[in-house]
Design a protein around this motif. Structure first.
Motif, mmCIF file in Angstrom:
data_model
loop_
_atom_site.group_PDB
_atom_site.id
_atom_site.type_symbol
_atom_site.label_atom_id
_atom_site.label_comp_id
_atom_site.label_asym_id
_atom_site.label_seq_id
_atom_site.Cartn_x
_atom_site.Cartn_y
_atom_site.Cartn_z
ATOM 1 N N TYR A 196 0.830 -1.182 0.000
ATOM 2 C CA TYR A 196 0.000 0.000 0.000
ATOM 3 C C TYR A 196 0.867 1.234 0.000
ATOM 4 O O TYR A 196 0.625 2.188 -0.740
ATOM 5 C CB TYR A 196 -0.902 -0.044 1.231
ATOM 6 N N GLU A 197 1.919 1.207 0.808
ATOM 7 C CA GLU A 197 2.799 2.367 0.867
ATOM 8 C C GLU A 197 3.526 2.563 -0.442
ATOM 9 O O GLU A 197 3.684 3.684 -0.911
ATOM 10 C CB GLU A 197 3.821 2.195 2.005
ATOM 11 N N ALA A 198 3.945 1.461 -1.039
ATOM 12 C CA ALA A 198 4.642 1.586 -2.322
ATOM 13 C C ALA A 198 3.730 2.228 -3.348
ATOM 14 O O ALA A 198 4.120 3.140 -4.077
ATOM 15 C CB ALA A 198 5.102 0.211 -2.795
ATOM 16 N N LYS A 199 2.467 1.767 -3.340
ATOM 17 C CA LYS A 199 1.524 2.332 -4.277
ATOM 18 C C LYS A 199 1.316 3.807 -3.997
ATOM 19 O O LYS A 199 1.188 4.625 -4.904
ATOM 20 C CB LYS A 199 0.173 1.620 -4.150
ATOM 21 N N ARG A 200 1.264 4.088 -2.705
ATOM 22 C CA ARG A 200 1.028 5.469 -2.321
ATOM 23 C C ARG A 200 2.181 6.337 -2.778
ATOM 24 O O ARG A 200 1.999 7.440 -3.285
ATOM 25 C CB ARG A 200 0.872 5.517 -0.806
ATOM 26 N N GLN A 201 3.393 5.824 -2.623
ATOM 27 C CA GLN A 201 4.572 6.555 -3.100
ATOM 28 C C GLN A 201 4.486 6.800 -4.587
ATOM 29 O O GLN A 201 4.701 7.903 -5.067
ATOM 30 C CB GLN A 201 5.854 5.762 -2.801
ATOM 31 N N GLU A 202 4.148 5.715 -5.283
ATOM 32 C CA GLU A 202 3.996 5.843 -6.735
ATOM 33 C C GLU A 202 3.040 6.956 -7.064
ATOM 34 O O GLU A 202 3.298 7.817 -7.895
ATOM 35 C CB GLU A 202 3.381 4.552 -7.279
ATOM 36 N N PHE A 203 1.923 6.909 -6.360
ATOM 37 C CA PHE A 203 0.882 7.887 -6.625
ATOM 38 C C PHE A 203 1.371 9.281 -6.316
ATOM 39 O O PHE A 203 1.151 10.217 -7.083
ATOM 40 C CB PHE A 203 -0.340 7.530 -5.787
ATOM 41 N N LEU A 204 2.079 9.406 -5.193
ATOM 42 C CA LEU A 204 2.570 10.730 -4.819
ATOM 43 C C LEU A 204 3.583 11.235 -5.839
ATOM 44 O O LEU A 204 3.584 12.414 -6.203
ATOM 45 C CB LEU A 204 3.204 10.684 -3.432
ATOM 46 N N VAL A 205 4.449 10.323 -6.285
ATOM 47 C CA VAL A 205 5.447 10.726 -7.290
ATOM 48 C C VAL A 205 4.741 11.183 -8.556
ATOM 49 O O VAL A 205 5.062 12.219 -9.144
ATOM 50 C CB VAL A 205 6.398 9.543 -7.583
ATOM 51 N N GLU A 206 3.752 10.404 -8.939
ATOM 52 C CA GLU A 206 2.968 10.744 -10.133
ATOM 53 C C GLU A 206 2.346 12.125 -9.957
ATOM 54 O O GLU A 206 2.371 12.974 -10.855
ATOM 55 C CB GLU A 206 1.891 9.668 -10.278
ATOM 56 N N LEU A 207 1.784 12.311 -8.783
ATOM 57 C CA LEU A 207 1.134 13.586 -8.488
ATOM 58 C C LEU A 207 2.129 14.721 -8.604
ATOM 59 O O LEU A 207 1.855 15.766 -9.211
ATOM 60 C CB LEU A 207 0.575 13.525 -7.065
ATOM 61 N N GLN A 208 3.309 14.492 -8.026
ATOM 62 C CA GLN A 208 4.350 15.516 -8.060
ATOM 63 C C GLN A 208 4.715 15.843 -9.501
ATOM 64 O O GLN A 208 4.828 17.001 -9.892
ATOM 65 C CB GLN A 208 5.582 14.989 -7.304
ATOM 66 N N LYS A 209 4.869 14.765 -10.281
ATOM 67 C CA LYS A 209 5.237 14.959 -11.685
ATOM 68 C C LYS A 209 4.187 15.797 -12.402
ATOM 69 O O LYS A 209 4.492 16.757 -13.102
ATOM 70 C CB LYS A 209 5.354 13.584 -12.363
ATOM 71 N N ARG A 210 2.941 15.423 -12.179
ATOM 72 C CA ARG A 210 1.865 16.153 -12.837
ATOM 73 C C ARG A 210 1.877 17.605 -12.426
ATOM 74 O O ARG A 210 1.689 18.513 -13.228
ATOM 75 C CB ARG A 210 0.519 15.544 -12.447
ATOM 76 N N GLU A 211 2.103 17.802 -11.131
ATOM 77 C CA GLU A 211 2.126 19.161 -10.623
ATOM 78 C C GLU A 211 3.218 19.956 -11.310
ATOM 79 O O GLU A 211 3.012 21.091 -11.743
ATOM 80 C CB GLU A 211 2.382 19.104 -9.115
ATOM 81 N N ASP A 212 4.396 19.331 -11.415
ATOM 82 C CA ASP A 212 5.510 20.012 -12.071
ATOM 83 C C ASP A 212 5.156 20.347 -13.501
ATOM 84 O O ASP A 212 5.398 21.455 -13.987
ATOM 85 C CB ASP A 212 6.755 19.121 -12.033
ATOM 86 N N GLU A 213 4.582 19.343 -14.162
ATOM 87 C CA GLU A 213 4.210 19.577 -15.554
ATOM 88 C C GLU A 213 3.286 20.766 -15.682
ATOM 89 O O GLU A 213 3.447 21.652 -16.522
ATOM 90 C CB GLU A 213 3.482 18.341 -16.097
ATOM 91 N N MET A 214 2.320 20.769 -14.805
ATOM 92 C CA MET A 214 1.349 21.862 -14.883
ATOM 93 C C MET A 214 2.018 23.190 -14.630
ATOM 94 O O MET A 214 1.700 24.197 -15.268
ATOM 95 C CB MET A 214 0.234 21.633 -13.867
#
Lengths: 427, 361
Positions: free
Chosen positions: A324-342
Motif C-alpha cells: 500500500y505504501e509503495a503504491k502510495r509513493q507511486e501515486f505521490l510521485v505521479e502527483l508531483q510529476k503532474r504538478e511540475d508539468e502543470m
C-alpha cells in the motif's frame, strides 16, 4: 538493547499430555457461550423470489412474528432490495435479524440484469466489513455484521423445472453466499409431482454447476440428520401466519374448501425441516461459512484487484502495508510529476503571453512613432505653406504698395488734382 | 435501505431442546448456543501463559500444579541444567491437554535468566520483544491475502509475574517490569513461595504491593477500565481486593485426613495447596482457568493486540512519510540486521530510539 539476546529453543512438537486431576478448563465453552450471550448474535437472511411468491409470509412464519411488510407492486422498473432489521429475543438469547427482500424480481420484461442489484448488495456488505477490518482504529467486536449469511431462493412451484432466470441468478450467487433453494407455495403441488420436481431441480443445479449450500457433515452429533436433510433439498414450504383450529388446537395453517394445509405438519410440507436446518442446527455454520469462505474469497479477489500480492518477485513476503505504501509513493510521485508539468505549462503560457503583449506594445510604439512623424511632416508642410503664403502676401503687399506708389506718382505727374482727391477718397 | 430495528418478541415459551415442537411459538433461536458450544469443542482452544520471575521462585512447579500435569519446561527437558543462562532466554513448550471433551493447546513460555544477573537493566526488553513479535506474527498473517482459516494464536494471553516473598515491598525491578509490561499484556502478579509468610505478614505485604501498584499507575489484570458492566465490576473488585495471590505450588501428593492431596510436607506441618486457609492457589486457579480465561483471551485479542496494531500501522505510515524517496526495502534493526520488512518496534523502552533512528536516516 542491553545485556540480552533472545534465544529460542526449537519448539517441540506439541505432545498430548494426560491430566492428573480436575483442572477446570472444561468450563471454557461455557465462558465462551456466556460472552456471546452478552454480546448478542447477528443473522442476515436474503430472500430472493418473484413478487407474490410468499417471501415475507415465510419469514413471518419462520420467526413467529409479524415483520410489518407491505405488498409490493408488480410494476417496479428495476429490481431493488429492501432490508429490515429486527431485534428478537428468545429465552436469554438476543438475535439481531436482518431480512433482505428483493422487490420486483422477475417482473421486468427484460430480466437480463435482474441479478445485478442482488450481487451488488452482497458485495457492498462484504466491502463495508473489509473496510472496517482494514481500518487502523477498528472495533470489530462492536461492528454490526451485515453480511448475508443465508440466501433463500424461492422457486416457483411450476412442477416442471427451474426457470432460466433462476439458474442464471443462482449461478451468479453461488460463490458469494450460501444458497438454500426452497420451493414456495408447496401446497399447489401434489406429493408425486413434488418428488419428481425436486429430483429435476437438483439434477439441473448439478448439471449447471450451481453450488448450493450443503449442510455440514463433519460433526458427528448432527451429521446424520444433516445427511438426511441434504437428500431432501430443496425444501417445499408453505407459509402462513393465520391460525386455524384443527382438532382442539390452534395451528398455523391455510384453510381451503377442500382441507387445511398445516404449516408445521411434516407430512404436509417441509417447513419444520427448513426451520430446524436453518435456525436450530446450522445457523452458526452458515455464519462461519460466510466468514471463512465467501468473505475470504471476496477479500482475496478485491485485494488482488487492487494490486496487492503476498510475495514479491524475489519471493519474500510483502506486507499489505508495504504494498500500500509503495503504491502510495507511486501515486505521490505521479502527483508531483503532474504538478511540475502543470507548473511548467503555466510558466510557458505566461511567457508566451508576455512576449505577445510585448510585441503588441512594440507595435503600438512604432505606430505611435509613425503617427508622430506623420504629424510632424504635416506640420512642417503646413508651416511651409504658411510661409509661402506669408511670403506671397508680403510680396503681394509690396507689389501693391509699389503699384500704388507708381500710380500716385503718375497721377501727380499728370496734374489732375481733382482726380487725385477722388481717387484717394475711393481708395 | 434498512429500517430501524423494531423489537418484536416471540413468546419465549419454548423450553424443549429438540425441535419438532408442537408449541408453535418456539422458533429455536436459542439453539445457537448449543451450536456454538459444539463448534468450540470441535475447534479446541489455545492458551499461552508466560511465567516471569527469578530462578528458584517455583514457577515451573506452579505451572505443573495449575494444570495438574508436567507442563513446565523442566519436566520436559530430559536433563534439566540448573545453570543460569548468560542472557535471558525465552523458551516455550506446548502441550495438548483435554478435559471432558474440551481440547486445549497450552503453551507455557518460560523466561530463565530474568532478574538473575548482577546488572538487570533492560531485562524486560527481550520479553517485550517476544510479546511484540507474537503480535507481529499474528498481524502479518491477518493482513495476508491468502490467509489461513484460523490464524494460529501465539499471542501471550497472560503473564504471571512472581514476586519474591520479602514481606516488605516491591523491588525496583518488579516495578519497572510491571509498569512496562502491563501496557502490552495482561499481568497477574503472584507472591511466590507464600509459605514463608505468616498470615499477618502476608496481608501487610499484599496491601503494600497494592498501594505501590496504584502509586505507580500499574494496571494489572483485571484492569479497571475494561470492566463491562456493574456485575463485572463487582466480581472484579472482589478480585482486585485480593491480588496479588499468595501461592504455594506442589506436584507431590500426601495423605492428609485420609485424602490424597497436593501439598508440601515439612516438619511442622503439611501445607495444602488447594486449601484456601493455607494459600490462595485455588483463587488463582479459578481466576485463570475456571472463570476468567475467556475474558483474558478477549482482552489480549481485542485490546492489547489492537493497540499494537494501531501503533504499528501508524508507525509504518510515519516511517514511509519521512522517507519519500526510499524504497521501503531495507531498514536496519536496532541490533544491526537489515531486514526487508519494516521492523517492529523493539520495545516500549526503545521505541523512542527507533524513531530517532528513522529520522536520522
Amino acid at each position: 538493547m542491553a545485556s540480552s539476546d533472545v534465544a529460542r529453543m526449537p519448539e517441540k512438537a506439541v505432545r498430548p499430555l494426560g491430566l492428573a486431576g480436575h483442572v477446570g478448563f472444561d468450563s471454557l465453552p461455557d465462558q465462551l457461550v456466556n460472552k456471546s450471550i452478552c454480546q448478542g448474535f447477528c443473522f442476515n437472511i436474503l430472500c430472493i423470489g418473484e413478487t407474490g411468491i410468499g417471501k415475507s409470509t415465510l419469514m413471518d412464519t419462520l420467526f413467529n412474528t409479524n415483520f410489518e411488510n407491505f405488498e409490493s407492486s408488480h410494476f417496479e422498473p428495476q429490481v431493488k432490495l429492501r432490508a429490515q432489521t429486527y431485534d428478537l429475543q428468545e429465552s436469554n438469547v438476543r438475535l439481531r435479524l436482518t431480512v433482505v427482500n428483493t422487490v420486483g424480481f422477475g417482473d421486468q420484461m427484460n430480466k437480463q440484469e435482474s441479478y445485478q442489484p442482488v450481487v451488488d448488495y452482497i458485495d457492498k456488505q462484504f466491502e463495508s466489513y473489509l473496510q472496517e477490518e482494514l481500518k487502523i482504529k477498528r472495533s470489530l467486536h462492536n461492528y454490526h455484521d451485515s453480511r448475508v449469511h443465508a440466501c433463500l431462493y424461492f422457486i416457483s412451484p411450476s412442477g416442471h423445472s427451474l426457470k432460466s432466470l433462476d439458474l442464471v441468478t443462482m449461478k451468479k450467487l453461488d460463490s458469494k453466499v450460501n444458497i438454500i433453494p426452497v420451493i414456495a407455495k408447496a401446497d399447489t403441488i401434489s406429493k408425486s409431482e413434488l418428488h419428481k420436481f425436486k429430483i429435476k431441480i437438483m439434477s439441473e443445479l448439478v448439471s449447471n454447476g450451481v453450488q448450493i449450500y450443503q449442510f455440514p457433515l463433519d460433526d458427528e452429533t448432527v451429521a446424520k440428520v444433516n445427511t438426511t436433510m441434504n437428500g431432501l433439498l430443496p425444501f417445499a414450504v408453505v407459509g402462513s401466519t393465520e391460525e386455524v383450529s384443527v382438532g382442539n388446537k390452534m395451528v398455523k395453517a391455510r384453510q381451503y374448501p377442500w382441507g387445511v394445509v398445516q404449516v408445521e405438519n411434516e407430512s404436509h410440507c417441509d417447513f419444520v425441516k427448513l426451520r430446524e436446518m436453518l435456525i436450530c442446527v446450522n445457523m452458526e455454520d452458515l455464519r462461519e461459512q460466510t466468514h471463512t469462505r465467501h468473505y475470504e474469497l471476496y477479500r482475496r479477489c478485491k485485494l488482488e484487484e487492487m494490486g496487492f500480492q503476498d510475495t514479491n518477485p524475489e519471493c519474500k513476503p510483502v506486507s499489505l502495508q508495504q504494498t500500500y505504501e509503495a503504491k502510495r509513493q507511486e501515486f505521490l510521485v505521479e502527483l508531483q510529476k503532474r504538478e511540475d508539468e502543470m507548473r511548467q505549462m503555466f510558466v510557458q503560457r505566461v511567457k508566451e503571453k508576455e512576449s505577445e503583449l510585448k510585441d503588441a506594445e512594440r507595435e503600438l510604439q512604432s505606430r505611435f512613432e509613425q503617427l508622430k512623424r506623420l504629424h510632424a511632416d504635416e506640420k512642417a508642410t503646413l508651416e511651409d505653406k504658411r510661409r509661402n503664403l506669408d511670403d506671397d502676401l508680403s510680396s503681394f503687399g509690396k507689389r501693391r504698395a509699389a503699384a500704388q506708389l507708381l500710380q500716385a506718382q503718375s497721377l501727380t505727374a499728370n496734374g489732375k488734382k481733382d482726380k487725385d482727391r477722388k481717387n484717394s477718397g475711393f481708395m | 435501505m434498512s429500517e430501524s430495528a423494531k423489537p418484536h418478541h416471540p413468546s419465549p415459551q419454548g423450553k424443549g431442546e429438540k425441535t419438532h415442537a408442537s408449541d408453535f411459538s418456539y422458533v429455536g433461536i436459542d439453539a445457537i448456543l448449543e451450536q456454538m458450544r459444539r463448534k468450540a469443542m470441535k475447534q479446541g482452544f489455545e492458551l499461552n501463559i508466560m511465567v516471569v520471575g527469578q530462578s528458584g521462585l517455583g514457577k515451573s512447579t506452579l505451572m505443573n500444579t495449575l494444570f495438574k500435569s508436567k507442563v513446565s519446561r523442566k519436566s520436559v527437558q530430559p536433563n534439566p541444567e540448573e545453570r543460569i543462562p548468560k542472557t535471558i532466554e525465552i523458551k516455550s513448550i506446548s502441550h495438548d491437554i483435554e478435559e471432558k471433551g474440551v481440547r486445549m493447546k497450552l503453551t507455557v513460555i518460560d523466561t530463565p535468566g530474568f532478574g538473575d544477573h548482577i546488572n538487570n537493566e533492560n531485562c524486560w526488553q527481550p520479553i517485550m520483544k517476544f510479546i511484540n513479535d507474537q503480535y507481529e506474527t499474528y498481524l502479518q498473517e491477518e493482513i495476508n491475502i491468502n490467509r489461513k482459516k484460523r490464524i494460529p494464536d501465539s499471542r501471550v494471553h497472560c503473564c504471571i509475574y512472581f514476586i519474591p516473598p520479602t514481606g516488605h515491598c516491591l523491588r525496583p525491578l518488579d516495578v519497572e517490569f510491571m509498569r512496562r509490561l502491563s501496557k502490552v499484556v495482561n499481568i497477574v502478579p503472584v507472591i511466590a513461595k507464600a509459605d514463608t509468610l505468616t498470615l499477618e505478614e502476608r496481608d501487610f505485604f499484599k496491601q503494600t504491593i497494592r498501594e505501590e501498584l496504584r502509586a505507580n499507575g500499574i494496571d494489572v489484570y483485571p484492569q479497571k477500565e475494561f470492566d463491562e458492566d456493574a456485575d463485572d465490576r463487582m466480581i472484579n473488585d472482589k478480585i482486585r481486593e485480593m491480588i496479588p495471590f499468595a501461592v504455594v505450588g506442589s506436584d507431590q501428593e500426601y495423605q492428609v485426613n485420609g485424602k490424597r492431596i497436593l501439598g508440601r510436607k515439612t516438619k511442622w506441618g503439611t501445607i495444602e495447596v488447594e486449601n484456601i486457609g493455607h494459600c490462595e492457589f485455588a483463587y488463582l486457579r479459578d481466576l485463570l482457568i475456571r472463570t476468567h480465561m475467556q475474558n483474558i483471551k478477549d482482552i489480549t485479542g481485542s485490546i492489547h493486540y489492537e493497540t499494537y496494531r494501531v501503533r504499528r500501522l501508524n508507525e509504518s505510515n510515519a516511517h514511509f512519510k519521512s522517507q519519500p524517496s526510499d524504497q521501503p526495502a531495507v531498514q536496519p534493526k536496532a541490533n544491526g540486521q537489515p531486514e526487508v520488512k519494516p521492523s517492529a518496534p523493539q520495545a516500549n523502552g526503545v521505541a523512542a530510539k527507533h524513531e530517532v533512528m528513522s529520522h536520522e536516516m
